[in-house]
Design a protein around this motif. Structure first.
Motif, PDB file in Angstrom:
ATOM      1  N   GLU A  69       0.824  -1.213   0.000  1.00  0.00           N
ATOM      2  CA  GLU A  69       0.000   0.000   0.000  1.00  0.00           C
ATOM      3  C   GLU A  69       0.861   1.269   0.000  1.00  0.00           C
ATOM      4  OE1 GLU A  69      -3.554   2.149   2.572  1.00  0.00           O
ATOM      5  OE2 GLU A  69      -2.860   0.154   3.147  1.00  0.00           O
ATOM      6  N   SER A  70       1.894   1.324   0.848  1.00  0.00           N
ATOM      7  CA  SER A  70       2.753   2.513   0.877  1.00  0.00           C
ATOM      8  C   SER A  70       3.577   2.619  -0.407  1.00  0.00           C
ATOM      9  CB  SER A  70       3.661   2.504   2.107  1.00  0.00           C
ATOM     10  OG  SER A  70       4.527   1.401   2.079  1.00  0.00           O
ATOM     11  N   PHE A  71       3.961   1.473  -0.988  1.00  0.00           N
ATOM     12  CA  PHE A  71       4.683   1.473  -2.260  1.00  0.00           C
ATOM     13  C   PHE A  71       3.803   2.055  -3.367  1.00  0.00           C
ATOM     14  CE2 PHE A  71       5.543  -0.895  -6.235  1.00  0.00           C
ATOM     15  CZ  PHE A  71       6.790  -0.376  -6.521  1.00  0.00           C
ATOM     16  N   LEU A  72       2.587   1.565  -3.451  1.00  0.00           N
ATOM     17  CA  LEU A  72       1.669   2.068  -4.483  1.00  0.00           C
ATOM     18  C   LEU A  72       1.323   3.537  -4.258  1.00  0.00           C
ATOM     19  CD1 LEU A  72      -0.700  -1.027  -4.804  1.00  0.00           C
ATOM     20  CD2 LEU A  72       1.040  -0.271  -6.440  1.00  0.00           C
ATOM     21  N   ARG A  73       1.191   3.951  -3.000  1.00  0.00           N
ATOM     22  CA  ARG A  73       0.913   5.355  -2.684  1.00  0.00           C
ATOM     23  C   ARG A  73       2.067   6.238  -3.152  1.00  0.00           C
ATOM     24  NH1 ARG A  73       0.780   5.366   2.687  1.00  0.00           N
ATOM     25  NH2 ARG A  73      -1.206   4.282   2.697  1.00  0.00           N
ATOM     26  N   LEU A  94       5.510  -9.136  -4.663  1.00  0.00           N
ATOM     27  CA  LEU A  94       5.448  -8.110  -5.702  1.00  0.00           C
ATOM     28  C   LEU A  94       6.798  -7.921  -6.382  1.00  0.00           C
ATOM     29  CD1 LEU A  94       3.833  -5.953  -7.219  1.00  0.00           C
ATOM     30  CD2 LEU A  94       4.349  -4.372  -5.351  1.00  0.00           C
ATOM     31  N   LYS A  95       7.873  -8.011  -5.611  1.00  0.00           N
ATOM     32  CA  LYS A  95       9.217  -7.846  -6.180  1.00  0.00           C
ATOM     33  C   LYS A  95       9.534  -8.922  -7.212  1.00  0.00           C
ATOM     34  CE  LYS A  95      11.181  -5.642  -2.119  1.00  0.00           C
ATOM     35  NZ  LYS A  95      12.131  -5.782  -1.001  1.00  0.00           N
ATOM     36  N   HIS A  96       8.887 -10.054  -7.118  1.00  0.00           N
ATOM     37  CA  HIS A  96       9.166 -11.163  -8.031  1.00  0.00           C
ATOM     38  C   HIS A  96       8.125 -11.296  -9.147  1.00  0.00           C
ATOM     39  CE1 HIS A  96      12.450 -12.514  -5.553  1.00  0.00           C
ATOM     40  NE2 HIS A  96      11.671 -12.413  -4.482  1.00  0.00           N
ATOM     41  N   MET A  97       7.191 -10.365  -9.210  1.00  0.00           N
ATOM     42  CA  MET A  97       6.160 -10.435 -10.246  1.00  0.00           C
ATOM     43  C   MET A  97       6.660  -9.814 -11.539  1.00  0.00           C
ATOM     44  SD  MET A  97       2.681  -9.614  -8.118  1.00  0.00           S
ATOM     45  CE  MET A  97       1.558 -10.153  -9.393  1.00  0.00           C
ATOM     46  N   ARG A 112       1.183  -0.509 -14.779  1.00  0.00           N
ATOM     47  CA  ARG A 112       2.005  -1.720 -14.746  1.00  0.00           C
ATOM     48  C   ARG A 112       3.467  -1.371 -15.020  1.00  0.00           C
ATOM     49  NH1 ARG A 112      -1.047  -5.321 -18.100  1.00  0.00           N
ATOM     50  NH2 ARG A 112      -0.098  -4.391 -19.924  1.00  0.00           N
ATOM     51  N   LYS A 113       3.719  -0.514 -16.015  1.00  0.00           N
ATOM     52  CA  LYS A 113       5.094  -0.089 -16.353  1.00  0.00           C
ATOM     53  C   LYS A 113       5.720   0.694 -15.194  1.00  0.00           C
ATOM     54  CE  LYS A 113       5.163  -1.434 -20.704  1.00  0.00           C
ATOM     55  NZ  LYS A 113       6.104  -2.379 -21.259  1.00  0.00           N
ATOM     56  N   ARG A 114       4.912   1.538 -14.547  1.00  0.00           N
ATOM     57  CA  ARG A 114       5.436   2.323 -13.418  1.00  0.00           C
ATOM     58  C   ARG A 114       5.833   1.414 -12.265  1.00  0.00           C
ATOM     59  NH1 ARG A 114       1.376   7.120 -12.325  1.00  0.00           N
ATOM     60  NH2 ARG A 114       2.896   7.592 -10.710  1.00  0.00           N
ATOM     61  N   ILE A 115       5.039   0.393 -11.999  1.00  0.00           N
ATOM     62  CA  ILE A 115       5.348  -0.542 -10.916  1.00  0.00           C
ATOM     63  C   ILE A 115       6.625  -1.310 -11.231  1.00  0.00           C
ATOM     64  CG2 ILE A 115       4.586  -2.661  -9.761  1.00  0.00           C
ATOM     65  CD1 ILE A 115       1.678  -1.566 -10.062  1.00  0.00           C
ATOM     66  N   ILE A 116       6.724  -1.838 -12.446  1.00  0.00           N
ATOM     67  CA  ILE A 116       7.914  -2.603 -12.855  1.00  0.00           C
ATOM     68  C   ILE A 116       9.158  -1.719 -12.801  1.00  0.00           C
ATOM     69  CG2 ILE A 116       9.015  -3.840 -14.772  1.00  0.00           C
ATOM     70  CD1 ILE A 116       6.802  -5.450 -13.456  1.00  0.00           C
ATOM     71  N   SER A 117       9.053  -0.497 -13.285  1.00  0.00           N
ATOM     72  CA  SER A 117      10.187   0.432 -13.290  1.00  0.00           C
ATOM     73  C   SER A 117      10.640   0.765 -11.864  1.00  0.00           C
ATOM     74  CB  SER A 117       9.806   1.707 -14.029  1.00  0.00           C
ATOM     75  OG  SER A 117      10.837   2.651 -13.958  1.00  0.00           O
ATOM     76  N   ALA A 118       9.683   1.007 -10.979  1.00  0.00           N
ATOM     77  CA  ALA A 118      10.020   1.352  -9.591  1.00  0.00           C
ATOM     78  C   ALA A 118      10.643   0.166  -8.869  1.00  0.00           C
ATOM     79  CB  ALA A 118       8.779   1.830  -8.849  1.00  0.00           C
ATOM     80  N   LEU A 119      10.194  -1.042  -9.176  1.00  0.00           N
ATOM     81  CA  LEU A 119      10.750  -2.220  -8.526  1.00  0.00           C
ATOM     82  C   LEU A 119      12.155  -2.537  -9.012  1.00  0.00           C
ATOM     83  CD1 LEU A 119       7.633  -4.573  -8.460  1.00  0.00           C
ATOM     84  CD2 LEU A 119       8.752  -3.483  -6.499  1.00  0.00           C
ATOM     85  N   SER A 120      12.452  -2.200 -10.262  1.00  0.00           N
ATOM     86  CA  SER A 120      13.778  -2.507 -10.818  1.00  0.00           C
ATOM     87  C   SER A 120      14.845  -1.496 -10.404  1.00  0.00           C
ATOM     88  CB  SER A 120      13.708  -2.608 -12.334  1.00  0.00           C
ATOM     89  OG  SER A 120      13.384  -1.346 -12.888  1.00  0.00           O
ATOM     90  N   SER A 121      14.440  -0.340  -9.903  1.00  0.00           N
ATOM     91  CA  SER A 121      15.444   0.666  -9.496  1.00  0.00           C
ATOM     92  C   SER A 121      15.811   0.573  -8.046  1.00  0.00           C
ATOM     93  CB  SER A 121      14.947   2.076  -9.790  1.00  0.00           C
ATOM     94  OG  SER A 121      13.780   2.356  -9.071  1.00  0.00           O
TER      95      SER A 121
END
Length: 121
Positions: A69-73, A94-97, A112-121
């Protein structure tokens, strides 16, 4: 009658007029002109290296939020938090999705792109 300067009062002499500065003058006496003055350069403060190079500050990588929730916020995508909560997806999962995993949850392309980009950085 004589006229001289006597602590701020004038007296008059019959033969000449004498005007002088008071004994305590506000003007500095015997001051060197600015051309003759030299600026003294003080050494660098002891906290800085003598080479004049400022030490680099080590920046820590941004910390991943503790909850989905805080990540998405932080991404402005808090509207999807209920979906991850319903599917019982935590930060570790989520980190492994992948993008296709997020697509199966019906998350639109841009979020979806924003989530993937934020997780990869």
């Amino acid at each position: 009658m004589s006229m001289g300067y006597n602590g701020g009062s004038a007296t008059r002499r019959e033969d000449s007029v004498e005007i002088s500065r008071p004994k305590s003058t506000p003007y500095p006496v015997n001051v060197a002109s600015p051309i003759h003055q030299t600026a003294s350069l003080s050494p660098m403060p002891p906290s800085l290296p003598q080479s004049g190079v400022v030490p680099q500050i080590k920046l820590e990588p941004p910390k991943t939020p503790d909850s989905v929730e805080s990540f998405l916020r932080s991404l402005g995508l808090e509207r999807f938090a209920i979906l991850f909560n319903t599917e019982e997806i935590g930060m570790h999962s989520l980190k492994h999705m992948s993008g296709s995993d997020l697509a199966e949850l019906n998350i639109p392309v841009v979020p979806r792109k924003r989530i993937i980009s934020a997780l990869s950085s």
